[in-house]
Write an enzyme that holds these catalytic residues in place. Sequence first.
Site, PDB file in Angstrom:
ATOM      1  CE  LYS A 106     -21.976  48.780  -2.004  1.00  0.00           C
ATOM      2  NZ  LYS A 106     -23.278  49.212  -1.651  1.00  0.00           N
ATOM      3  CB  ILE A 137     -28.340  44.153   8.432  1.00  0.00           C
ATOM      4  CG1 ILE A 137     -29.557  44.012   7.534  1.00  0.00           C
ATOM      5  CG2 ILE A 137     -28.228  42.983   9.386  1.00  0.00           C
ATOM      6  CD1 ILE A 137     -29.467  42.820   6.597  1.00  0.00           C
ATOM      7  N   GLY A 188     -33.853  53.820  -5.422  1.00  0.00           N
ATOM      8  CA  GLY A 188     -32.557  54.185  -4.818  1.00  0.00           C
ATOM      9  C   GLY A 188     -31.773  52.992  -4.299  1.00  0.00           C
ATOM     10  CG  ASP A 202     -23.083  45.802  -4.165  1.00  0.00           C
ATOM     11  OD1 ASP A 202     -22.463  46.796  -3.768  1.00  0.00           O
ATOM     12  OD2 ASP A 202     -23.989  45.244  -3.509  1.00  0.00           O
ATOM     13  CE  LYS A 206     -23.333  45.386  -0.412  1.00  0.00           C
ATOM     14  NZ  LYS A 206     -24.669  45.439  -1.029  1.00  0.00           N
ATOM     15  N   GLY A 309     -31.311  51.212   0.327  1.00  0.00           N
ATOM     16  CA  GLY A 309     -32.277  52.294   0.522  1.00  0.00           C
ATOM     17  C   GLY A 309     -31.584  53.424   1.270  1.00  0.00           C
TER      18      GLY A 309
HETATM   19  N1  LIG Z   1     -28.073  53.275  -2.002  1.00  0.00           N
HETATM   20  C1  LIG Z   1     -27.972  52.285  -1.124  1.00  0.00           C
HETATM   21  O1  LIG Z   1     -28.957  51.635  -0.777  1.00  0.00           O
HETATM   22  C2  LIG Z   1     -26.645  51.951  -0.528  1.00  0.00           C
HETATM   23  C3  LIG Z   1     -25.482  52.528  -0.962  1.00  0.00           C
HETATM   24  N2  LIG Z   1     -24.289  52.193  -0.391  1.00  0.00           N
HETATM   25  C4  LIG Z   1     -23.071  52.848  -0.824  1.00  0.00           C
HETATM   26  O2  LIG Z   1     -23.153  54.203  -0.406  1.00  0.00           O
HETATM   27  C5  LIG Z   1     -22.442  55.021  -1.307  1.00  0.00           C
HETATM   28  C6  LIG Z   1     -23.394  56.082  -1.834  1.00  0.00           C
HETATM   29  O3  LIG Z   1     -24.457  55.436  -2.496  1.00  0.00           O
HETATM   30  P1  LIG Z   1     -25.723  56.234  -3.039  1.00  0.00           P
HETATM   31  O4  LIG Z   1     -26.049  57.337  -2.129  1.00  0.00           O
HETATM   32  O5  LIG Z   1     -26.735  55.210  -3.371  1.00  0.00           O
HETATM   33  O6  LIG Z   1     -25.115  56.786  -4.384  1.00  0.00           O
HETATM   34  P2  LIG Z   1     -25.656  58.020  -5.269  1.00  0.00           P
HETATM   35  O7  LIG Z   1     -25.111  57.809  -6.623  1.00  0.00           O
HETATM   36  O8  LIG Z   1     -27.105  58.203  -5.069  1.00  0.00           O
HETATM   37  O9  LIG Z   1     -24.921  59.254  -4.572  1.00  0.00           O
HETATM   38  C7  LIG Z   1     -23.569  59.566  -4.697  1.00  0.00           C
HETATM   39  C8  LIG Z   1     -23.476  61.070  -4.739  1.00  0.00           C
HETATM   40  O10 LIG Z   1     -22.115  61.439  -4.648  1.00  0.00           O
HETATM   41  C9  LIG Z   1     -21.884  62.485  -5.561  1.00  0.00           C
HETATM   42  N3  LIG Z   1     -20.454  62.499  -5.934  1.00  0.00           N
HETATM   43  C10 LIG Z   1     -19.794  61.590  -6.666  1.00  0.00           C
HETATM   44  N4  LIG Z   1     -18.504  61.967  -6.799  1.00  0.00           N
HETATM   45  C11 LIG Z   1     -18.379  63.121  -6.114  1.00  0.00           C
HETATM   46  C12 LIG Z   1     -17.275  63.992  -5.876  1.00  0.00           C
HETATM   47  N5  LIG Z   1     -16.070  63.758  -6.387  1.00  0.00           N
HETATM   48  N6  LIG Z   1     -17.491  65.091  -5.101  1.00  0.00           N
HETATM   49  C13 LIG Z   1     -18.716  65.335  -4.586  1.00  0.00           C
HETATM   50  N7  LIG Z   1     -19.795  64.545  -4.779  1.00  0.00           N
HETATM   51  C14 LIG Z   1     -19.616  63.444  -5.538  1.00  0.00           C
HETATM   52  C15 LIG Z   1     -22.780  62.167  -6.752  1.00  0.00           C
HETATM   53  O11 LIG Z   1     -23.012  63.336  -7.505  1.00  0.00           O
HETATM   54  C16 LIG Z   1     -24.032  61.662  -6.042  1.00  0.00           C
HETATM   55  O12 LIG Z   1     -24.923  62.709  -5.725  1.00  0.00           O
HETATM   56  C17 LIG Z   1     -21.887  54.090  -2.381  1.00  0.00           C
HETATM   57  O13 LIG Z   1     -20.586  53.710  -2.040  1.00  0.00           O
HETATM   58  C18 LIG Z   1     -22.825  52.896  -2.293  1.00  0.00           C
HETATM   59  O14 LIG Z   1     -22.223  51.711  -2.751  1.00  0.00           O
HETATM   60  C19 LIG Z   1     -24.198  51.283   0.620  1.00  0.00           C
HETATM   61  C20 LIG Z   1     -25.318  50.672   1.103  1.00  0.00           C
HETATM   62  C21 LIG Z   1     -26.638  50.930   0.538  1.00  0.00           C
HETATM   63  N1  LIG Z   2     -26.808  48.463  -4.613  1.00  0.00           N
HETATM   64  C1  LIG Z   2     -26.667  47.881  -3.323  1.00  0.00           C
HETATM   65  C2  LIG Z   2     -26.832  48.930  -2.274  1.00  0.00           C
HETATM   66  C3  LIG Z   2     -26.437  48.477  -0.938  1.00  0.00           C
HETATM   67  O1  LIG Z   2     -25.321  48.056  -0.678  1.00  0.00           O
HETATM   68  C4  LIG Z   2     -27.726  46.797  -3.121  1.00  0.00           C
HETATM   69  O2  LIG Z   2     -28.635  46.728  -3.949  1.00  0.00           O
HETATM   70  O3  LIG Z   2     -27.605  46.021  -2.178  1.00  0.00           O
HETATM   71 NA    NA Z   3     -24.710  46.899   7.757  1.00  0.00          NA
END
Ligand SMILES: NC(=O)C1=CN([C@@H]2O[C@H](COP(=O)(O)OP(=O)(O)OC[C@H]3O[C@@H](n4cnc5c(N)ncnc54)[C@H](O)[C@@H]3O)[C@@H](O)[C@H]2O)C=CC1
Ligand SMILES: N[C@@H](CC=O)C(=O)O
Ligand code: NA
Length: 441
Positions: A106, A137, A188, A202, A206, A309
């Site tokens: 986002k 959702i 997470g 954040d 959104k 999550g």
């Molecule tokens: N964790 C959550 O509940 C949610 C996350 N998101 C979004 O999803 C995306 C991912 O979030 P998460 O998985 O929580 O983040 P995270 O930080 O757990 O994972 C991101 C991964 O990408 C890797 N990474 C970063 N730059 C890189 C690159 N240049 N090349 C290869 N790998 C690279 C990092 O090493 C890390 O393992 C973000 O945009 C976040 O805002 C959206 C909704 C929910």
């Molecule tokens: N960090 C965000 C992850 C999902 O978008 C949140 O807590 O809602």
């Molecule tokens: Na959604």
Amino acid sequence: MIEYRDLRIAILGAGSVGAQVARLLLEHRQELSDRVGAGLQLVGVAVRDLDAPRTAEIPRELLTTDARSLILGADIVIELMGGIEPAREYLALALNSGADVITANKALLATHGPELFEIAEQVGAQLYYEAAVGGAIPIIRPLRDSLAGDRVRRILGIVNGTTNYILDRMDTEGDSLEEALDAATRLGYAEADPTADIGGFDAAHKAAILASLAFHTTVPLDAVHREGIEHVTHAQVEGAKHAGYVVKLLAVCERLTDPETGAEGVSARVHPALVPIGHPLAAVRGVNNAVFLEAEAAGSLMFYGAGAGGVETASAVLGDLVSAARRHVIGGPGITESTHGELPVLPITSVVTRYQITLQVADRPGVLATIATMFSDHGVSVEAVQQSVPEQAAEGEPDATATLVIGTHRATEAALAATVMALRAGDVVTEVTSVLRVEGL
Ligand SMILES: NC(=O)C1=CN([C@@H]2O[C@H](COP(=O)(O)OP(=O)(O)OC[C@H]3O[C@@H](n4cnc5c(N)ncnc54)[C@H](O)[C@@H]3O)[C@@H](O)[C@H]2O)C=CC1
Ligand SMILES: N[C@@H](CC=O)C(=O)O
Ligand code: NA
């Protein structure tokens, strides 16, 4: 088992969400392929560190540190790295090479969305982002498709799971903000830099996405008023409970009339707010999110579920994957972003809402009347006043202070700000302890 031609899927990033998307895609490959009518072949997962621990094991031969080569060999690219660069560059590369793109990012969409949508439209590719708002959702697709025939008037959303989890823990467990944030990070939910959650950034990302979709108008991030939960105190959370409210970090997107010109505009804002205990949003606990929406024909709707999550968010990503893959099979132009509304985005000063203001005041005769006059002088009508005198301060003593909790009728932000400034400048208020908006009445 049915055999299909394969679509090549690349995942960028294997963190909380990416590792779960890879796992589910590998585990459910046949079932998902059957739904699409084409084979979904995970051709690689771009990571920064091949040996980093992950929440799900990914076969070593699928891991690569060469994201660009992976992108250039893919039909569908799923970006789950987060951050602006190189995510922006990689998505532009993917779209320009003809791949459809899925992202949960986002922050990227709120800052570079229009640029990426334009590339997608030019090259006839698709950009899907169901996971970017409200995690699991379904809210992007309902806004873009199901409600495309209606006029959305207002959205009240709990769109950040981390802050909702923290406020809930402060309320029910008496945790400090720091303790609750540690737990949210371990689970997470939090962003890589959790100030994005705590500071309301954040949720503002959104809000910009939701308002743009709902009002068919580009709402830039810098037009979203933003306040985080960093200054929310236990006293506010407790005080809210006693007064029949809960404190929630809300994203509010609404159509407004510009008080100066009388023209229609839109606004988007994120801030902590008091929500009446009987409102459906008050019951949204823990990491759950909810988007409460009012549309002209549909009336009130609420979308509810896990807002963050890894595995929950992976569900939304895989839904997008099935949609993207089906389009590869069926062909056709797919969906384009609709920004024909071109409504002006109004500043926070144009917003009209209710407020609850807590003041420490000198406990002497005439103070209440002086304060009531300050409100009415600025066009803010007082609805209710509650006064309490600390037990240890004997009433009528020269130094005694009392606490006043004042609830207002609807007033503009500009009028409320002027009132608060006057209260601070005068000599009857020793401290303005808290100013909270009241939403959902
Ligand atoms: N964790 C959550 O509940 C949610 C996350 N998101 C979004 O999803 C995306 C991912 O979030 P998460 O998985 O929580 O983040 P995270 O930080 O757990 O994972 C991101 C991964 O990408 C890797 N990474 C970063 N730059 C890189 C690159 N240049 N090349 C290869 N790998 C690279 C990092 O090493 C890390 O393992 C973000 O945009 C976040 O805002 C959206 C909704 C929910
Ligand atoms: N960090 C965000 C992850 C999902 O978008 C949140 O807590 O809602
Ligand atoms: Na959604």
